[in-house]
Design a protein around this motif. Structure first.
Motif, PDB file in Angstrom:
ATOM      1  N   ASN A  13       1.939   6.571  -7.125  1.00 33.05           N
ATOM      2  CA  ASN A  13       0.855   7.440  -7.590  1.00 33.05           C
ATOM      3  C   ASN A  13       1.141   8.918  -7.387  1.00 33.05           C
ATOM      4  OD1 ASN A  13      -0.513   5.155  -8.363  1.00 33.05           O
ATOM      5  ND2 ASN A  13      -1.938   5.183  -6.647  1.00 33.05           N
ATOM      6  N   ILE A  46       2.231   1.724  -3.496  1.00 31.16           N
ATOM      7  CA  ILE A  46       1.194   2.268  -4.375  1.00 31.16           C
ATOM      8  C   ILE A  46       1.093   3.783  -4.191  1.00 31.16           C
ATOM      9  CG2 ILE A  46      -1.311   2.342  -4.770  1.00 31.16           C
ATOM     10  CD1 ILE A  46      -1.294  -0.728  -4.176  1.00 31.16           C
ATOM     11  N   ARG A  79       1.169  -3.470 -11.526  1.00 31.49           N
ATOM     12  CA  ARG A  79       0.021  -4.133 -12.126  1.00 31.49           C
ATOM     13  C   ARG A  79      -0.271  -5.394 -11.322  1.00 31.49           C
ATOM     14  NH1 ARG A  79      -1.163  -3.393 -17.325  1.00 31.49           N
ATOM     15  NH2 ARG A  79       0.860  -2.452 -17.678  1.00 31.49           N
ATOM     16  N   ASP A  80      -1.555  -5.742 -11.183  1.00 31.84           N
ATOM     17  CA  ASP A  80      -1.859  -7.013 -10.526  1.00 31.84           C
ATOM     18  C   ASP A  80      -1.658  -8.141 -11.544  1.00 31.84           C
ATOM     19  OD1 ASP A  80      -4.234  -7.345 -12.043  1.00 31.84           O
ATOM     20  OD2 ASP A  80      -5.516  -6.667 -10.411  1.00 31.84           O
ATOM     21  N   THR A  82      -3.911  -2.181 -13.907  1.00 29.73           N
ATOM     22  CA  THR A  82      -2.969  -1.209 -13.360  1.00 29.73           C
ATOM     23  C   THR A  82      -3.449  -0.800 -11.975  1.00 29.73           C
ATOM     24  OG1 THR A  82      -2.493  -0.403 -15.586  1.00 29.73           O
ATOM     25  CG2 THR A  82      -1.874   1.032 -13.747  1.00 29.73           C
ATOM     26  N   ILE A  83      -2.595  -0.972 -10.965  1.00 28.44           N
ATOM     27  CA  ILE A  83      -2.993  -0.592  -9.601  1.00 28.44           C
ATOM     28  C   ILE A  83      -2.175   0.582  -9.057  1.00 28.44           C
ATOM     29  CG2 ILE A  83      -4.023  -2.798  -9.004  1.00 28.44           C
ATOM     30  CD1 ILE A  83      -1.497  -3.576  -7.565  1.00 28.44           C
ATOM     31  N   ILE A  86      -5.098   4.093 -13.401  1.00 26.66           N
ATOM     32  CA  ILE A  86      -5.313   3.173 -12.275  1.00 26.66           C
ATOM     33  C   ILE A  86      -6.702   2.551 -12.345  1.00 26.66           C
ATOM     34  CG2 ILE A  86      -5.445   2.991  -9.757  1.00 26.66           C
ATOM     35  CD1 ILE A  86      -3.393   5.352  -9.734  1.00 26.66           C
ATOM     36  N   GLY A  87      -6.728   1.234 -12.156  1.00 31.01           N
ATOM     37  CA  GLY A  87      -7.983   0.492 -12.158  1.00 31.01           C
ATOM     38  C   GLY A  87      -8.462   0.110 -13.543  1.00 31.01           C
ATOM     39  N   VAL A 106       1.856  -8.941  -7.202  1.00 36.06           N
ATOM     40  CA  VAL A 106       1.884  -7.809  -8.133  1.00 36.06           C
ATOM     41  C   VAL A 106       3.144  -7.866  -8.987  1.00 36.06           C
ATOM     42  CG1 VAL A 106       0.528  -6.305  -6.618  1.00 36.06           C
ATOM     43  CG2 VAL A 106       3.025  -6.233  -6.506  1.00 36.06           C
ATOM     44  N   GLU A 114       0.820  -1.223   0.000  1.00 36.34           N
ATOM     45  CA  GLU A 114       0.000   0.000   0.000  1.00 36.34           C
ATOM     46  C   GLU A 114       0.848   1.264   0.000  1.00 36.34           C
ATOM     47  OE1 GLU A 114      -3.246   0.022  -0.640  1.00 36.34           O
ATOM     48  OE2 GLU A 114      -3.024  -2.150  -0.798  1.00 36.34           O
TER      49      GLU A 114
END
Length: 145
Positions: A49, A45, A65-66, A71-72, A80-81, A136, A42
């Motif tokens: 970002n 991330i 990326r997961d 894309t996370i 993202i998402g 990830v 977290e």
């Protein structure tokens, strides 16, 4: 010690070539992997970002990326998402599928494709180093001229 080595490697290659090279991408991904192991996914991330200078160097940056391909984390937060797996490069190559396959398979490696360079606005060859860390994949890419 490892993070310091990554920074030295990154700076030495950039200072010699004036542009990022393969060593820089590998060092950045490995630095991200170490960061995740120390501070968690977290926090990684959040750093990606917000374009934390530790993981963002202009055209060389870290993305995450997961293992499904979503894309996370990305410095361009609008991505993202999103599921861009089936969006091809300029030559029609589904390169994101290859990135996910590398992450799921051997866990690290290079993927070559063509992409618009944000600094020049032109489509150029790009190579991205993919490194799996748990569930990830970290990605750090360089443009080739």
């Amino acid at each position: 010690m490892r993070a310091i080595f990554g920074i030295v490697t990154l700076l030495s290659c950039l200072s010699v070539h004036a542009e990022p090279c393969e060593k820089d991408a590998v060092a950045l991904a490995e630095k991200g992997a170490q960061f995740i192991k120390t501070y968690g996914k977290e926090e990684m991330i959040a750093r990606i970002n917000r374009k934390d200078p530790m993981f963002y160097h202009g055209s060389l940056y870290l993305a995450m990326r997961d293992l499904r391909g979503i894309t996370i984390a990305h410095p361009t937060t609008a991505l993202i998402g999103k599921d861009f797996l089936d969006v091809p490069d300029a030559d029609g190559k589904a390169f994101r599928h290859e990135m996910v396959a590398v992450a799921r398979g051997r866990g690290k490696g290079w993927v070559d494709y063509k992409f618009r360079n944000p600094e020049t606005g032109k489509v150029a060859p790009k190579s991205t180093y993919v490194l799996r860390v748990g569930d990830v994949a970290l990605e750090a890419g360089i443009y080739k001229h």
